[in-house]
Design an enzyme around this catalytic site. Sequence first.
Site, mmCIF file in Angstrom:
data_model
loop_
_atom_site.group_PDB
_atom_site.id
_atom_site.type_symbol
_atom_site.label_atom_id
_atom_site.label_comp_id
_atom_site.label_asym_id
_atom_site.label_seq_id
_atom_site.Cartn_x
_atom_site.Cartn_y
_atom_site.Cartn_z
ATOM 1 N N HIS A 136 -6.036 -5.846 2.407
ATOM 2 C CA HIS A 136 -5.203 -4.981 2.685
ATOM 3 C C HIS A 136 -4.628 -4.882 4.279
ATOM 4 O O HIS A 136 -6.118 -4.652 5.231
ATOM 5 C CB HIS A 136 -5.146 -3.861 2.549
ATOM 6 N N CYS A 181 -2.911 -2.655 5.355
ATOM 7 C CA CYS A 181 -2.587 -1.563 6.343
ATOM 8 C C CYS A 181 -4.895 -1.030 6.796
ATOM 9 O O CYS A 181 -5.472 -0.111 7.408
ATOM 10 C CB CYS A 181 -3.644 -0.137 5.147
ATOM 11 N N CYS A 224 0.870 -1.097 -0.027
ATOM 12 C CA CYS A 224 0.269 -0.117 -0.389
ATOM 13 C C CYS A 224 0.497 1.776 -0.192
ATOM 14 O O CYS A 224 2.053 1.163 1.477
ATOM 15 C CB CYS A 224 -1.130 -0.374 1.151
ATOM 16 N N GLU A 225 0.324 2.229 -0.649
ATOM 17 C CA GLU A 225 1.908 3.121 -1.001
ATOM 18 C C GLU A 225 1.374 4.335 0.689
ATOM 19 O O GLU A 225 2.131 5.521 0.199
ATOM 20 C CB GLU A 225 1.194 4.204 -1.900
ATOM 21 N N HIS A 226 0.437 4.394 1.034
ATOM 22 C CA HIS A 226 -0.267 4.729 2.069
ATOM 23 C C HIS A 226 0.452 4.061 3.504
ATOM 24 O O HIS A 226 0.682 4.951 4.151
ATOM 25 C CB HIS A 226 -2.071 4.761 2.123
ATOM 26 N N HIS A 227 0.476 3.436 3.512
ATOM 27 C CA HIS A 227 1.263 3.249 4.555
ATOM 28 C C HIS A 227 2.428 1.947 4.935
ATOM 29 O O HIS A 227 3.464 1.329 5.739
ATOM 30 C CB HIS A 227 0.119 2.033 5.266
ATOM 31 N N GLN A 234 -5.139 -0.461 -4.772
ATOM 32 C CA GLN A 234 -5.822 -1.530 -6.106
ATOM 33 C C GLN A 234 -6.086 -1.243 -6.932
ATOM 34 O O GLN A 234 -6.163 -1.650 -8.422
ATOM 35 C CB GLN A 234 -6.322 -2.401 -5.032
#
Length: 207
Positions: A166, A168, A97-100, A138
């Site tokens: 995910h 996250c 995940c690019e956020h976490h 995704q």
Amino acid sequence: MLMDAITDPRLVNEAPDDNRPTREEAMAAVRTLLQWAGDNPDREGLIDTPKRVVEAYREFFAGYEMDPAAELSRTFEDVQGYDDIVMLRDIDLESHCEHHMVPILGRAHIAYMPTNRVVGISKIARVVEIFGKRLQTQETMTAQIADCITEALRPAGVAVLLDAKHQCMTTRGVHHPNVATITTQFTGVFKTDRELKDRFLRLAGYN
């Protein structure tokens, strides 16, 4: 398999990215995170952790150094009159995940309707693998896979379905470990022909 690909000169960028930190800088950053987490990076169990993390990240994100279109560059026109869909089901999907920066784990189901050429089936799986070895959402990854196959093969249509969990969401935040995310992308005949789309979903086990 991916570590072999990292050293493959056909897939690794010849010129280094001037903006990329050095290995030593990356290891120092890991030490900082260990200290921030509240541990001692100099204790026995953590002495080699920065090195291991950097090596792991090199593998996790090897997709930045590979070209998915190159995997589809060799095609075959002799299919002995075959004129139906080509489908790969249950391709292992591993991404972050690019956020976490935590794992996304699941399966990919992909089909295309060839026009005058096909590609080796393992190459489709490699496209999923390469896009997966990058920081992702995704939704973006689903579109990237469909666009790459469309651009390289010019098929009559492409169908992509990703089904993943995910971390996250499963190991932090709302802590719902059993929730899966499903994303789809349909182009060409898979978008206009409902019967064909339904057949893809049925073969993938979703209808």
